[in-house]
Scaffold this motif. Structure first.
Motif, short mmCIF file in Angstrom:
data_model
loop_
_atom_site.label_atom_id
_atom_site.label_comp_id
_atom_site.label_asym_id
_atom_site.label_seq_id
_atom_site.Cartn_x
_atom_site.Cartn_y
_atom_site.Cartn_z
N ILE A 8 -67.52 27.70 -18.03
CA ILE A 8 -66.91 27.77 -16.70
C ILE A 8 -66.08 29.04 -16.64
N GLY A 11 -65.68 35.80 -15.81
CA GLY A 11 -64.97 37.05 -16.09
C GLY A 11 -65.37 37.54 -17.47
N VAL A 195 -59.10 23.32 -15.04
CA VAL A 195 -60.40 22.87 -15.56
C VAL A 195 -60.19 21.82 -16.65
N ARG A 211 -49.83 40.80 -11.72
CA ARG A 211 -49.57 42.23 -11.97
C ARG A 211 -50.24 43.04 -10.89
N GLY A 321 -54.36 37.02 -21.10
CA GLY A 321 -53.20 37.80 -20.67
C GLY A 321 -53.57 39.20 -20.22
N GLY A 322 -52.94 40.21 -20.82
CA GLY A 322 -53.21 41.60 -20.46
C GLY A 322 -54.19 42.27 -21.40
C1 FAD Z 1 -53.41 44.74 -13.13
C2 FAD Z 1 -54.04 44.31 -14.42
C3 FAD Z 1 -54.21 45.24 -15.44
C4 FAD Z 1 -54.86 44.87 -16.63
N1 FAD Z 1 -55.12 45.83 -17.57
C5 FAD Z 1 -55.84 45.51 -18.67
C6 FAD Z 1 -56.21 46.50 -19.61
O1 FAD Z 1 -55.92 47.68 -19.43
N2 FAD Z 1 -56.93 46.13 -20.71
C7 FAD Z 1 -57.29 44.82 -20.93
O2 FAD Z 1 -57.93 44.53 -21.95
N3 FAD Z 1 -56.94 43.85 -20.05
C8 FAD Z 1 -56.24 44.17 -18.93
N4 FAD Z 1 -55.89 43.21 -18.03
C9 FAD Z 1 -56.18 41.82 -18.37
C10 FAD Z 1 -57.60 41.44 -18.14
O3 FAD Z 1 -58.01 41.86 -16.86
C11 FAD Z 1 -57.68 39.91 -18.30
O4 FAD Z 1 -57.19 39.54 -19.57
C12 FAD Z 1 -59.11 39.43 -18.18
O5 FAD Z 1 -59.74 39.95 -17.04
C13 FAD Z 1 -59.13 37.90 -18.12
O6 FAD Z 1 -60.49 37.52 -18.05
P1 FAD Z 1 -60.92 36.05 -17.79
O7 FAD Z 1 -62.40 36.03 -17.83
O8 FAD Z 1 -60.14 35.14 -18.66
O9 FAD Z 1 -60.38 35.72 -16.29
P2 FAD Z 1 -61.04 36.05 -14.88
O10 FAD Z 1 -61.58 37.41 -14.80
O11 FAD Z 1 -60.03 35.67 -13.84
O12 FAD Z 1 -62.28 35.07 -14.81
C14 FAD Z 1 -62.12 33.67 -14.70
C15 FAD Z 1 -63.17 33.21 -13.71
O13 FAD Z 1 -63.22 31.80 -13.71
C16 FAD Z 1 -63.66 31.41 -12.41
N5 FAD Z 1 -63.36 30.00 -12.20
C17 FAD Z 1 -62.13 29.42 -12.20
N6 FAD Z 1 -62.24 28.11 -11.94
C18 FAD Z 1 -63.57 27.85 -11.80
C19 FAD Z 1 -64.31 26.67 -11.50
N7 FAD Z 1 -63.72 25.51 -11.30
N8 FAD Z 1 -65.67 26.79 -11.41
C20 FAD Z 1 -66.30 27.97 -11.61
N9 FAD Z 1 -65.63 29.13 -11.87
C21 FAD Z 1 -64.28 29.07 -11.97
C22 FAD Z 1 -62.87 32.32 -11.49
O14 FAD Z 1 -63.45 32.44 -10.23
C23 FAD Z 1 -62.86 33.62 -12.29
O15 FAD Z 1 -63.86 34.53 -11.83
C24 FAD Z 1 -55.27 43.53 -16.83
C25 FAD Z 1 -55.10 42.60 -15.82
C26 FAD Z 1 -54.51 42.98 -14.61
C27 FAD Z 1 -54.36 41.97 -13.52
#
Ligand code: FAD
Length: 360
Positions: A8, A11, A195, A211, A321-322
């Motif tokens: 689920i 990203g 979730v 952020r 996180g970041g």
């Molecule tokens: C401004 C900013 C700067 C950053 N800079 C950096 C950097 O320079 N280097 C770095 O490594 N990281 C950086 N990060 C952090 C990085 O972007 C995140 O750590 C990463 O994108 C997180 O990925 P993720 O897949 O966990 O979350 P997400 O990309 O948010 O993906 C989670 C997905 O789950 C989906 N979802 C949620 N609930 C459900 C559901 N019930 N059913 C189906 N789908 C669902 C959502 O729609 C979403 O698309 C930065 C973040 C920000 C905001």
């Protein structure tokens, strides 16, 4: 069909996990938005900085670097990182220098890197070349290709609205359909605790922190392509070249009540730009566009990777996180090793620091 893994979240967390797990069994990735990487993963600063994060994050960064450099032709391009102290910030910069393994440099040298800096305000500077731009689209694309090459499936526009467990199987509802899988991977970013609750698993207390980012012309009309990223001592703001433009972040970490499609708050942006402003000679007169994303942290600000202790077929891939992009290769490899029952390449104390079991 019974899938081995339903993931689920589409990203970087879900796509990288999907790529690795597709070598172990059938994978279906579900993403609620119409496209992958719509939330945090589409809004990052796209930097690889090996020293950034808590110790277990730094270990994942180090273990990811070779993959980032070489796999599928690599996703990194040289950027460099400079940190700057204004009046009264010299001690903070000293701590940053130690934490980030930077070399102190004279202010004149900082100006060679970025001629638009204001030497009247800058009291101290530090630099290292070992920081890289990371092609986030390419990295996600590579992981999706790997998943699909192994028969993995990706469905967008597929929000998971209900989850129940019966006779050792997960039944996951999206739209009118119910999908059955043996193992469920929670890679839902800001929504991971929601979730978990849907699945009847104890949430871990993840906190989505907003952020923000503002894109503007580079100071003085310069071409910033070769400039390093700059960060204010103590990470009170940062700025970075971005496709011929210049992005400035207040480095905000504002908690949000419930996960949502985040946007930048004008006042937060204005305050951040005001902290950045004295470090450059050109006044910021125009913000062309702005955005925000949710950086979601576990209670100890370290990723959570592995099987839930109470519900072992529920696998956490959360708290990026970041650092979600820079850690992704090693984090997803570790996740697959744990799921497969293989000895991880990463040191056991790091594996323990990342395990959901640490929350007892
Ligand atoms: C401004 C900013 C700067 C950053 N800079 C950096 C950097 O320079 N280097 C770095 O490594 N990281 C950086 N990060 C952090 C990085 O972007 C995140 O750590 C990463 O994108 C997180 O990925 P993720 O897949 O966990 O979350 P997400 O990309 O948010 O993906 C989670 C997905 O789950 C989906 N979802 C949620 N609930 C459900 C559901 N019930 N059913 C189906 N789908 C669902 C959502 O729609 C979403 O698309 C930065 C973040 C920000 C905001």
């Amino acid at each position: 069909m019974i899938f081995e893994f339903v993931i689920i979240g589409g990203g970087i967390a879900g796509t990288s996990a999907g790529a690795r797990l597709s070598h172990l069994g059938s994978v279906l990735l579900l993403e609620s938005e119409p496209a992958l990487a719509y939330h945090a993963s589409g809004r990052s600063a796209a930097l690889f900085e090996a020293q950034y994060g808590a110790p277990a994050t730094v270990a994942l960064n180090a273990a990811s670097k070779d993959y980032h450099m070489t796999a599928n032709g690599g996703v990194l391009r040289p950027r460099g990182l400079m940190m700057l102290a204004g009046p009264g910030e010299e001690d903070t910069l000293e701590r940053d220098i130690a934490a980030m393994a930077l070399d102190p440099i004279p202010v004149e040298e900082a100006l060679v890197h970025i001629p638009a800096l204001n030497p009247e305000h800058i009291r101290a500077a530090a630099y290292h070349a070992d920081a890289w731009d990371l092609d986030t689209d390419l990295l996600i694309g590579n992981f999706v290709k790997e998943m699909r090459a192994n028969g993995g499936q990706v469905r967008t526009g597929a929000a998971v609205t209900a989850i129940h467990r019966d006779a050792g199987l997960w039944h996951v509802t999206t739209g009118a359909e119910t999908i059955t899988a043996r193992q469920l991977v929670n890679a839902a970013g800001a929504w991971v605790d929601e979730v978990a609750t849907l699945a009847g698993v104890q949430p871990l207390g993840h906190r989505p922190l907003r952020r923000s980012m503002a894109r503007m012309p580079a100071p003085g009309g310069h071409d910033p392509a070769t400039w390093p990223m700059i960060i204010g001592a103590g990470e009170t703001w940062y700025a970075k070249p971005d496709a011929g433009k210049w992005i400035v972040s207040p480095a905000d970490e504002d908690p949000v009540d419930t996960p949502h499609d985040a946007w930048a708050d004008d006042m937060v942006l204005a305050e951040g730009i005001a902290r950045y402003q004295p470090f450059v000679t050109e006044e910021v007169t125009r913000v062309e566009t702005s955005w925000a994303g949710l950086r979601t942290f576990s209670p100890d600000r370290t990723l959570v990777l592995g099987r839930d202790p109470g519900t072992p077929d529920f696998i956490w891939c959360s708290g990026q996180g970041g650092y979600g992009f820079q850690t992704a290769p090693a984090a997803s490899q570790l996740l697959a090793d744990l799921v497969a029952g293989r000895p991880p390449e990463i040191a056991s104390e790091i594996v323990a620091a990342l395990s959901p079991e640490r929350f007892g």
